[in-house]
Design a protein around this motif. Structure first.
Motif, PDB file in Angstrom:
ATOM      1  N   ASP A   5     -56.319 110.279  85.812  1.00 48.74           N
ATOM      2  CA  ASP A   5     -56.412 109.709  84.807  1.00 48.74           C
ATOM      3  C   ASP A   5     -55.236 108.844  84.683  1.00 48.74           C
ATOM      4  O   ASP A   5     -54.640 109.185  84.558  1.00 48.74           O
ATOM      5  CB  ASP A   5     -56.662 110.450  83.330  1.00 48.74           C
ATOM      6  N   THR A   6     -55.907 107.524  83.485  1.00 47.29           N
ATOM      7  CA  THR A   6     -54.626 106.949  83.516  1.00 47.29           C
ATOM      8  C   THR A   6     -54.348 106.582  81.507  1.00 47.29           C
ATOM      9  O   THR A   6     -55.675 106.642  81.081  1.00 47.29           O
ATOM     10  CB  THR A   6     -54.667 105.283  83.787  1.00 47.29           C
ATOM     11  N   PRO A   7     -53.628 106.824  81.298  1.00 45.40           N
ATOM     12  CA  PRO A   7     -54.122 106.360  79.623  1.00 45.40           C
ATOM     13  C   PRO A   7     -54.663 105.360  79.482  1.00 45.40           C
ATOM     14  O   PRO A   7     -54.677 104.575  79.815  1.00 45.40           O
ATOM     15  CB  PRO A   7     -52.308 106.195  79.449  1.00 45.40           C
ATOM     16  N   ARG A   8     -55.017 104.851  77.864  1.00 40.57           N
ATOM     17  CA  ARG A   8     -56.056 103.850  77.597  1.00 40.57           C
ATOM     18  C   ARG A   8     -54.864 102.520  77.206  1.00 40.57           C
ATOM     19  O   ARG A   8     -53.988 103.125  76.421  1.00 40.57           O
ATOM     20  CB  ARG A   8     -56.997 104.058  76.387  1.00 40.57           C
ATOM     21  N   PRO A   9     -55.258 101.688  77.441  1.00 39.68           N
ATOM     22  CA  PRO A   9     -54.278 100.712  77.363  1.00 39.68           C
ATOM     23  C   PRO A   9     -54.385  99.989  76.095  1.00 39.68           C
ATOM     24  O   PRO A   9     -53.273  99.775  76.100  1.00 39.68           O
ATOM     25  CB  PRO A   9     -54.721  99.782  78.810  1.00 39.68           C
ATOM     26  N   ASP A  15     -49.171 102.650  72.532  1.00 35.41           N
ATOM     27  CA  ASP A  15     -48.939 101.297  73.474  1.00 35.41           C
ATOM     28  C   ASP A  15     -49.230 101.218  74.947  1.00 35.41           C
ATOM     29  O   ASP A  15     -48.799 100.706  75.399  1.00 35.41           O
ATOM     30  CB  ASP A  15     -47.938 100.896  73.376  1.00 35.41           C
ATOM     31  N   GLY A  16     -50.277 102.328  74.989  1.00 35.18           N
ATOM     32  CA  GLY A  16     -50.548 102.491  76.963  1.00 35.18           C
ATOM     33  C   GLY A  16     -49.564 102.862  77.786  1.00 35.18           C
ATOM     34  O   GLY A  16     -49.738 102.704  78.901  1.00 35.18           O
ATOM     35  N   GLU A  17     -48.691 104.041  77.186  1.00 37.60           N
ATOM     36  CA  GLU A  17     -47.728 103.804  78.116  1.00 37.60           C
ATOM     37  C   GLU A  17     -48.166 105.633  78.250  1.00 37.60           C
ATOM     38  O   GLU A  17     -47.450 106.037  79.381  1.00 37.60           O
ATOM     39  CB  GLU A  17     -46.150 104.604  76.722  1.00 37.60           C
ATOM     40  N   GLY A  18     -48.755 105.911  77.808  1.00 32.38           N
ATOM     41  CA  GLY A  18     -48.845 107.928  77.826  1.00 32.38           C
ATOM     42  C   GLY A  18     -48.206 108.612  77.424  1.00 32.38           C
ATOM     43  O   GLY A  18     -48.558 109.904  77.692  1.00 32.38           O
ATOM     44  N   GLY A  19     -47.137 109.151  76.660  1.00 41.64           N
ATOM     45  CA  GLY A  19     -46.672 109.578  76.339  1.00 41.64           C
ATOM     46  C   GLY A  19     -45.116 109.079  74.812  1.00 41.64           C
ATOM     47  O   GLY A  19     -44.876 107.666  75.361  1.00 41.64           O
ATOM     48  N   PHE A  20     -45.061 109.995  74.879  1.00 33.85           N
ATOM     49  CA  PHE A  20     -43.240 109.918  73.918  1.00 33.85           C
ATOM     50  C   PHE A  20     -41.810 109.523  74.424  1.00 33.85           C
ATOM     51  O   PHE A  20     -42.089 111.135  75.191  1.00 33.85           O
ATOM     52  CB  PHE A  20     -43.276 109.507  72.265  1.00 33.85           C
ATOM     53  N   GLU A  21     -40.905 109.096  74.860  1.00 33.48           N
ATOM     54  CA  GLU A  21     -40.000 109.906  75.203  1.00 33.48           C
ATOM     55  C   GLU A  21     -39.432 109.867  74.049  1.00 33.48           C
ATOM     56  O   GLU A  21     -38.852 109.368  72.883  1.00 33.48           O
ATOM     57  CB  GLU A  21     -39.255 109.061  76.161  1.00 33.48           C
ATOM     58  N   HIS A  22     -37.974 111.324  73.888  1.00 31.80           N
ATOM     59  CA  HIS A  22     -37.186 111.779  72.854  1.00 31.80           C
ATOM     60  C   HIS A  22     -35.924 112.168  73.593  1.00 31.80           C
ATOM     61  O   HIS A  22     -35.856 112.721  73.943  1.00 31.80           O
ATOM     62  CB  HIS A  22     -38.300 113.197  72.467  1.00 31.80           C
ATOM     63  N   CYS A  42     -54.776 110.456  74.088  1.00 31.62           N
ATOM     64  CA  CYS A  42     -55.619 109.410  74.685  1.00 31.62           C
ATOM     65  C   CYS A  42     -54.973 109.770  76.287  1.00 31.62           C
ATOM     66  O   CYS A  42     -55.490 109.266  77.025  1.00 31.62           O
ATOM     67  CB  CYS A  42     -54.576 107.848  74.386  1.00 31.62           C
ATOM     68  N   TRP A  43     -54.711 110.703  76.656  1.00 36.03           N
ATOM     69  CA  TRP A  43     -54.521 110.811  78.244  1.00 36.03           C
ATOM     70  C   TRP A  43     -54.186 112.123  78.906  1.00 36.03           C
ATOM     71  O   TRP A  43     -53.161 112.753  77.750  1.00 36.03           O
ATOM     72  CB  TRP A  43     -53.061 110.204  78.631  1.00 36.03           C
ATOM     73  N   ASN A  44     -54.614 112.985  80.010  1.00 35.17           N
ATOM     74  CA  ASN A  44     -55.199 113.926  79.818  1.00 35.17           C
ATOM     75  C   ASN A  44     -54.083 113.618  81.070  1.00 35.17           C
ATOM     76  O   ASN A  44     -54.976 113.429  82.496  1.00 35.17           O
ATOM     77  CB  ASN A  44     -56.541 115.133  80.385  1.00 35.17           C
TER      78      ASN A  44
END
Length: 82
Positions: A5-9, A15-22, A42-44
């Protein structure tokens, strides 16, 4: 072969990255200690589909080659290729 599976663009959250960095720091010194990753909804990441090989034809239906059939298996030859 595995399809993943890929993130929704066009996801508005990531913004299509698939997640967030903290980024986080050390509690005592306040210096950089690493980065955490939080996946977007949006991504599994664990969704995968394994493609299985196609089944083989039963032995009775396999094509048996003869010396006259150019596409069937024939014995080896001692003849040079030229």
């Amino acid at each position: 072969m595995v399809l993943t599976d890929t993130p929704r663009p066009n996801c508005r959250d990531c913004d299509g990255e698939g997640g967030f960095e903290h980024d986080y720091g050390d509690y005592d010194t306040g210096e950089y200690a690493g980065t955490d990753w939080e996946p977007c909804g949006c991504w599994n990441e664990t969704r995968r589909w394994f493609l299985l090989p196609l089944p083989r034809r039963p032995r009775l239906l396999r094509r048996r080659g003869s010396g006259r059939d150019p596409w069937g298996p024939v014995g080896y030859s001692d003849e040079p290729p030229f």
